[in-house]
Design an enzyme around this catalytic site. Structure first.
Site, short mmCIF file in Angstrom:
data_model
loop_
_atom_site.label_atom_id
_atom_site.label_comp_id
_atom_site.label_asym_id
_atom_site.label_seq_id
_atom_site.Cartn_x
_atom_site.Cartn_y
_atom_site.Cartn_z
N ASP A 120 0.83 -1.20 0.00
CA ASP A 120 0.00 0.00 0.00
C ASP A 120 0.87 1.26 0.00
O ASP A 120 0.55 2.25 -0.66
CB ASP A 120 -0.92 0.00 1.23
CG ASP A 120 -1.86 -1.20 1.24
OD1 ASP A 120 -2.28 -1.63 0.15
OD2 ASP A 120 -2.15 -1.71 2.33
N HIS A 169 -5.52 -3.55 5.30
CA HIS A 169 -4.91 -3.91 4.01
C HIS A 169 -5.97 -4.43 3.04
O HIS A 169 -5.77 -5.42 2.35
CB HIS A 169 -3.83 -4.97 4.25
CG HIS A 169 -3.04 -5.33 3.02
ND1 HIS A 169 -2.38 -4.41 2.24
CD2 HIS A 169 -2.84 -6.55 2.43
CE1 HIS A 169 -1.79 -5.03 1.23
NE2 HIS A 169 -2.05 -6.33 1.32
#
Length: 410
Positions: A240, A267
């Site tokens: 990310d 996530h």
């Protein structure tokens, strides 16, 4: 970083050497008695020193010699004992569980390239022998050993310092991370149980999705085994950050090597919250840009799944991000006191038991959570943070319930 204040900045990227992978942050070259040239081709997240082993670096002997000749004379003159630090320090054992898969293969290759790794153990239920044979031909220091099937898992794990778990099924078009839960939850349960029995002191890196649930599952299994150390259990959310850095650099026409965007929350989907207001170097964004970038970062995995049209998910970028996190962990184990990464860990920064944020990693794992990223958020970020909490909470509870149900069934 404080260390950077006393360091001359030196950036290495594809354009400079033509041989290293892209990286998201600048190297700072420390010219002092502690300088130790060792490099891992740009996978470092926030390093404080340029390091390049004379025998084991990606860059090769000639490049390393040139770097030392250009940047180190003053340090050598000030400290004649520098040379004893210029030897390879490959001394850490890493196990990759799921090494024959789409993430596992490129991840194993990248870890093989680290000068800090002495032994690379590759495990899978099938097809890992060929992967190990292939990777073992790379002329880097680590010894590669393959392990196939449950009967060999214990031997794979004995004595390892870092265990990386990318095992599981990948996402396919139309699937959410939650769709993967039933299969991957069982895989993580069994693998972490084996880690608890055979490598209870190792750093554990969980990649298998849905990470929001599989990390709590791992925690519960380790608790049941009596070996849970929350400082050593990490959900790998590095991808990310990698994506956020890339997309922001592209949008704002910044040098990618300079960009650092902290990403917090979880996530998956809306639980991924890039803190664009905390971007370094400082950048201004319109409301439209904030919305566009946030949504793209949150849905980047789907972007890859759809682009591959059923042929796979984000395997290569995930392998890169995971290798970066492995290298950060190895640097921390090796005594680097300046290692920071975003990771999904047990946390008290919010009212949730697990939360992704920037953490300081040391020899014993997580040394500190960094709360400042959550201070002074923009109105958009504050609302997004509150909006992600219910979904993340549900994912955590689902993981805990799964692990506890297994105990009752047993």
């Amino acid at each position: 970083m404080a260390a950077a204040a006393s360091a001359a900045t030196f950036s290495i990227g594809t354009a400079q050497t033509g041989r290293s992978l892209p990286q998201s942050n600048p190297f700072g070259l420390k010219l002092n008695s502690h300088v130790n040239f060792r490099s891992f081709s740009g996978l470092k997240a926030m390093p404080s020193s340029l390091r390049c082993e004379s025998e084991s670096s990606f860059f090769g002997n000639e490049t390393c010699a040139a770097l030392r000749a250009t940047f180190a004379p003053k340090a050598v003159q000030e400290n004649r004992s520098l040379n004893h630090n210029l030897q390879p320090q490959a001394s850490y054992k890493v196990a990759v569980l799921g090494a024959a898969g789409g993430i596992g293969q490129p991840l194993a290759l990248l870890i093989k390239m680290s000068p800090l790794v002495s032994d690379l153990h590759l495990y899978d239920i099938a097809n890992v022998k060929g992967v190990a044979a292939d990777i073992s031909h790379c002329n880097t220091p680590s010894k590669v050993v393959d392990f196939t099937g449950a009967a060999e898992l214990a031997n794979c794990l004995k004595g390892v310092d870092v265990v990386v778990i990318p095992a599981g099924v990948p996402r396919k078009p139309g699937m959410t991370r939650d769709d993967l839960f039933n299969i991957n939850a069982g895989i993580v349960r069994d693998l972490v149980s084996a880690v608890a029995d055979n490598a209870p002191g190792a750093f554990i890196h969980i990649i298998s999705n849905p990470v929001n649930s599989t990390v709590p599952i791992a925690a519960e299994i380790l608790k049941q085994k009596g070996v849970y150390d929350p400082k050593k259990l990490f959900g790998v959310s590095t991808l990310d950050v990698v994506r956020a850095n890339t997309f922001v650099a592209q949008k704002k026409n910044l040098r990618l090597i300079d960009v650092d965007v902290p990403v917090v929350g979880g996530h998956a989907g809306i639980t991924i919250l890039p803190l664009l207001s905390k971007t370094k170097p400082s950048a201004s964004f319109t409301d439209e840009e904030i919305e566009e970038l946030t949504v793209r970062i949150q849905n980047a995995g789907t972007e890859v799944v759809e682009a591959k049209a059923g042929a796979g998910s984000a395997t290569l970028s995930m392998a890169y991000a995971a290798a970066r996190f492995v290298e950060s962990s190895l640097r921390a184990l090796d005594g680097d006191a300046d290692v920071y990464e975003c990771s999904y860990v047990q946390s008290d920064l919010t009212d949730l038991p697990f939360f992704a944020s920037r953490v300081k990693i040391g020899r014993k794992g997580v040394e500190a959570l960094i709360p400042t990223d959550l201070q002074g958020l923009s109105e958009y970020e504050q609302k997004a943070l509150e909006a992600l909490k219910p979904e993340l909470k549900a994912s955590i509870e689902k993981g805990v319930a799964f692990a506890q149900k297994q105990t009752v069934a047993a």
